[in-house]
Design an enzyme around this catalytic site. Structure first.
Site, PDB file in Angstrom:
ATOM      1  N   ARG A   1       0.887  -1.178  -0.049  1.00 30.05           N
ATOM      2  CA  ARG A   1       0.014  -0.118  -0.072  1.00 30.05           C
ATOM      3  C   ARG A   1       0.738   1.327   0.031  1.00 30.05           C
ATOM      4  O   ARG A   1       0.356   2.290  -0.559  1.00 30.05           O
ATOM      5  CB  ARG A   1      -0.965   0.077   1.156  1.00 30.05           C
ATOM      6  CG  ARG A   1      -2.085  -1.207   0.953  1.00 30.05           C
ATOM      7  CD  ARG A   1      -2.654  -1.440   2.398  1.00 30.05           C
ATOM      8  NE  ARG A   1      -3.908  -2.155   2.342  1.00 30.05           N
ATOM      9  CZ  ARG A   1      -3.790  -3.483   2.150  1.00 30.05           C
ATOM     10  NH1 ARG A   1      -2.673  -4.219   1.883  1.00 30.05           N
ATOM     11  NH2 ARG A   1      -5.027  -4.346   1.873  1.00 30.05           N
TER      12      ARG A   1
ATOM     13  N   GLY B   1      -1.298 -11.856  -5.079  1.00 36.15           N
ATOM     14  CA  GLY B   1      -2.732 -11.596  -5.024  1.00 36.15           C
ATOM     15  C   GLY B   1      -3.108 -10.199  -4.784  1.00 36.15           C
ATOM     16  O   GLY B   1      -3.959  -9.276  -5.289  1.00 36.15           O
TER      17      GLY B   1
ATOM     18  N   SER C   1     -12.722 -10.027   2.486  1.00 34.31           N
ATOM     19  CA  SER C   1     -11.650  -9.704   1.826  1.00 34.31           C
ATOM     20  C   SER C   1     -11.087  -8.456   1.837  1.00 34.31           C
ATOM     21  O   SER C   1     -11.660  -7.532   1.126  1.00 34.31           O
ATOM     22  CB  SER C   1     -11.748 -10.197   0.272  1.00 34.31           C
ATOM     23  OG  SER C   1     -10.521  -9.858  -0.449  1.00 34.31           O
TER      24      SER C   1
ATOM     25  N   ARG D   1      -4.847 -23.790   1.043  1.00 34.22           N
ATOM     26  CA  ARG D   1      -4.026 -24.070   2.202  1.00 34.22           C
ATOM     27  C   ARG D   1      -4.796 -24.947   3.114  1.00 34.22           C
ATOM     28  O   ARG D   1      -3.972 -25.612   3.847  1.00 34.22           O
ATOM     29  CB  ARG D   1      -4.113 -22.558   2.991  1.00 34.22           C
ATOM     30  CG  ARG D   1      -3.016 -21.697   2.395  1.00 34.22           C
ATOM     31  CD  ARG D   1      -2.816 -20.355   2.905  1.00 34.22           C
ATOM     32  NE  ARG D   1      -1.679 -19.587   2.215  1.00 34.22           N
ATOM     33  CZ  ARG D   1      -1.395 -18.384   2.405  1.00 34.22           C
ATOM     34  NH1 ARG D   1      -2.156 -17.451   3.298  1.00 34.22           N
ATOM     35  NH2 ARG D   1      -0.369 -17.865   1.805  1.00 34.22           N
TER      36      ARG D   1
ATOM     37  N   ARG E   1       3.795 -19.323   2.981  1.00 29.94           N
ATOM     38  CA  ARG E   1       3.401 -19.892   4.168  1.00 29.94           C
ATOM     39  C   ARG E   1       3.286 -21.411   4.329  1.00 29.94           C
ATOM     40  O   ARG E   1       3.283 -21.817   5.673  1.00 29.94           O
ATOM     41  CB  ARG E   1       2.089 -19.128   4.674  1.00 29.94           C
ATOM     42  CG  ARG E   1       2.061 -17.652   4.359  1.00 29.94           C
ATOM     43  CD  ARG E   1       1.188 -16.891   5.341  1.00 29.94           C
ATOM     44  NE  ARG E   1       1.106 -15.176   4.793  1.00 29.94           N
ATOM     45  CZ  ARG E   1       2.069 -14.394   5.030  1.00 29.94           C
ATOM     46  NH1 ARG E   1       3.136 -14.707   5.957  1.00 29.94           N
ATOM     47  NH2 ARG E   1       1.804 -13.098   4.730  1.00 29.94           N
TER      48      ARG E   1
ATOM     49  N   ASP F   1      -4.066 -15.351   7.194  1.00 30.35           N
ATOM     50  CA  ASP F   1      -2.826 -15.955   6.923  1.00 30.35           C
ATOM     51  C   ASP F   1      -2.070 -16.816   7.900  1.00 30.35           C
ATOM     52  O   ASP F   1      -0.914 -17.305   7.547  1.00 30.35           O
ATOM     53  CB  ASP F   1      -2.003 -14.810   6.366  1.00 30.35           C
ATOM     54  CG  ASP F   1      -2.432 -14.030   5.198  1.00 30.35           C
ATOM     55  OD1 ASP F   1      -3.069 -14.603   4.397  1.00 30.35           O
ATOM     56  OD2 ASP F   1      -2.108 -12.978   5.020  1.00 30.35           O
TER      57      ASP F   1
HETATM   58  C1  S3P Z   1      -4.164  -9.106   2.127  1.00 25.02           C
HETATM   59  C2  S3P Z   1      -5.403  -9.654   2.408  1.00 25.02           C
HETATM   60  C3  S3P Z   1      -5.879 -10.852   2.588  1.00 25.02           C
HETATM   61  C4  S3P Z   1      -4.545 -11.748   2.919  1.00 25.02           C
HETATM   62  C5  S3P Z   1      -3.515 -11.196   2.292  1.00 25.02           C
HETATM   63  C6  S3P Z   1      -2.898  -9.613   2.409  1.00 25.02           C
HETATM   64  C7  S3P Z   1      -4.118  -7.630   1.945  1.00 25.02           C
HETATM   65  O1  S3P Z   1      -6.167 -11.397   1.197  1.00 25.02           O
HETATM   66  O2  S3P Z   1      -4.494 -13.327   2.835  1.00 25.02           O
HETATM   67  O3  S3P Z   1      -2.203 -12.022   2.353  1.00 25.02           O
HETATM   68  O4  S3P Z   1      -3.116  -7.015   2.232  1.00 25.02           O
HETATM   69  O5  S3P Z   1      -4.917  -6.827   1.784  1.00 25.02           O
HETATM   70  P1  S3P Z   1      -7.786 -11.498   0.902  1.00 25.02           P
HETATM   71  O6  S3P Z   1      -8.338 -10.002   0.713  1.00 25.02           O
HETATM   72  O7  S3P Z   1      -7.790 -12.377  -0.193  1.00 25.02           O
HETATM   73  O8  S3P Z   1      -8.612 -12.197   2.288  1.00 25.02           O
END
Ligand code: S3P
Length: 450
Positions: free
Chosen positions: A33, A101, A174, A358, A403, A327
């Site tokens: 971010r 992701g 999420s 996972r 992880r 996580d």
């Molecule tokens: C994250 C949100 C989570 C987490 C990922 C980091 C983030 O994912 O599992 O490691 O930085 O916004 P989800 O939004 O898919 O839950």
């Protein structure tokens, strides 16, 4: 990027007490971010303590491709000269987000309301993960997406040149989706509203406010209603990235299961949307103390002290806590193997669409190492064997998931026989200093080439 290189098989051997101080790297969520919001501000953002893992480095490259000036000054110090909200330039090439992701979903959000197109790809893990959760809401702003079947990468997003603001209820817990919608809302006129039923990590909201955006959160019966006023001028910030509680989880859990251990993990952010694991471990009877509790940059911070805990008990983990420790379930399942009785984890469907499935990855590896695990679509139960009774001795697949690889390395620290993973290379995505840091504490992790 992980998954593009040669696999690195690793073996973890039983070790003596883990002792000393574990200085874990910067928070991954906040590092992504910082890069992204820095790129959307006007002027120079200074970042210290950035996590220089592959995931964040891929986001840094992406921000350069969209026109921001990103400079590495060494030792986790970076500057980002941003182009302003709506100021992204069209990238000349495909954006490769590697394993991340968070990277791809947040970046799709920020370019979705600009009049440019971009094509995204990733490694074999990321290209399997669902993107419709982001392309559905950005379509409401007017963006189009063209991906592979099932909404998978590689995918081209054609941004909306004349975006409209949206009101969107996030259908799954999420933070990535919530953040993608908020970042898209930055360049839409008027107010964008995001509603989440369950609280997920709130770094985007906190940081947007820090960068000068008008953003409010109201807790209502529907959940958290977040309202963002579009088209602000974001002001550059000086950001000290706190250390990552998700990385701290590994030395903490390793100390709890390894006889004689006493490990201090200093300066860990304990934002309530992230700290669920530590509460859970304490409920299991872990000797885990918060020392020197304080506030830094508006966030609760403490030094964690974890000591060997021979009398851990299995518990039913409060499912309302799932988002705050999402996580950490893989490494919690390792601790659960050394507890007496069952550890029941419910309401965790999201675990199936992370860097790997996972639940499956951990259940298979734990079973191969002599631990019984039951599972369903959104729950799993680890039948703990108690301290000293976990056989080990098997090779586990890491499925390109950092992880999973680190969790099995922690398992091997206290099993009767060594535990091996087929590929530890993905560890570099989030915790590039994992091996030397654990070795310094007294762990014995070897690479097959050693
Ligand atoms: C994250 C949100 C989570 C987490 C990922 C980091 C983030 O994912 O599992 O490691 O930085 O916004 P989800 O939004 O898919 O839950």
């Amino acid at each position: 990027m992980s998954g593009h290189g040669t696999p690195i098989p690793m073996t973890s051997h039983a070790c003596g007490p883990l002792k000393g101080e574990a200085n874990v790297p910067g928070d991954k969520s906040i590092s992504h971010r910082s890069m992204i919001l820095g790129a959307m501000a006007v002027g120079e953002t200074r970042i210290s303590g950035l996590l220089e893992g592959e995931d964040v480095l891929d986001t840094a490259k992406a921000m350069r491709a969209f026109g921001a000036e990103v400079t590495d000054h060494g030792n986790g110090n970076w500057t980002v000269h941003g182009v302003g909200v709506g100021g992204f330039a069209e990238p000349e090439n495909v954006i490769d987000c590697g394993n991340s992701g968070t990277g791809v979903r947040l970046i799709m959000g920020c370019m979705a309301t600009t009049g440019i197109s971009a094509t995204f790809t990733g490694d074999a893990s990321l290209n399997k993960r669902p993107m419709a959760r982001v392309t559905d809401p950005i379509a409401l702003f007017g963006a189009q997406s063209f991906g592979r079947s099932g909404g998978r990468l590689p995918m081209t997003i054609v941004g909306a040149a004349n975006p409209v603001p949206v009101r969107y209820e996030v259908p799954m817990p999420s933070a990535q989706v919530k953040s993608a919608v908020l970042l898209a809302g930055l360049n839409a006129p008027g107010q964008t509203v995001v509603i989440e039923k369950e609280a997920t990590r709130d770094h985007t909201e906190r940081m947007l406010s820090g960068f000068g955006a008008e953003i409010t959160t109201e807790v209502t019966e529907q959940g958290r209603v977040i309202t963002l006023t579009g088209q602000p001028e974001l002001k550059p910030q000086t950001i000290a990235v706190p250390r990552d509680p998700s990385s701290a989880a590994f030395p903490v859990c390793a100390a709890l299961i390894t006889p004689g251990s006493d490990v201090l993990v200093p300066n860990i952010g304990l934002n309530p949307t992230r700290a669920g694991l530590f509460t859970t471990l304490r409920e299991m009877g872990a000797d885990l103390a918060y020392e020197n509790e304080r506030e830094e940059g508006g966030e609760p911070v403490a030094d964690l002290r974890a000591r060997f805990s021979p009398d851990l008990k299995g518990i039913e983990v409060d499912p309302t806590r799932a988002a705050s420790m999402i996580d950490e379930y893989p490494v919690l399942s390792v601790v659960a193997a050394f507890a007496e009785g069952d550890t029941v984890m419910k309401g965790v469907k999201e675990l199936r669409v992370k860097e790997s499935d996972r639940i499956d990855a951990m259940a298979n590896g734990l079973r191969a190492n002599g631990v019984d695990v039951d599972e369903g679509e959104d729950w799993w139960v680890v039948h703990g064997l108690g301290h000293g009774n976990v056989p080990g001795g098997a090779t586990c697949e890491s499925h390109l998931d950092h992880r999973i690889a680190m969790s099995f390395m922690v398992l091997g620290m206290a099993t009767q026989n060594p535990v091996r993973v087929d590929d530890g290379a993905p560890i570099a995505t989030s915790f590039p200093i994992f091996e030397p840091l654990m070795a310094e504490l007294g762990a014995r992790i070897t690479r097959d080439t050693d």
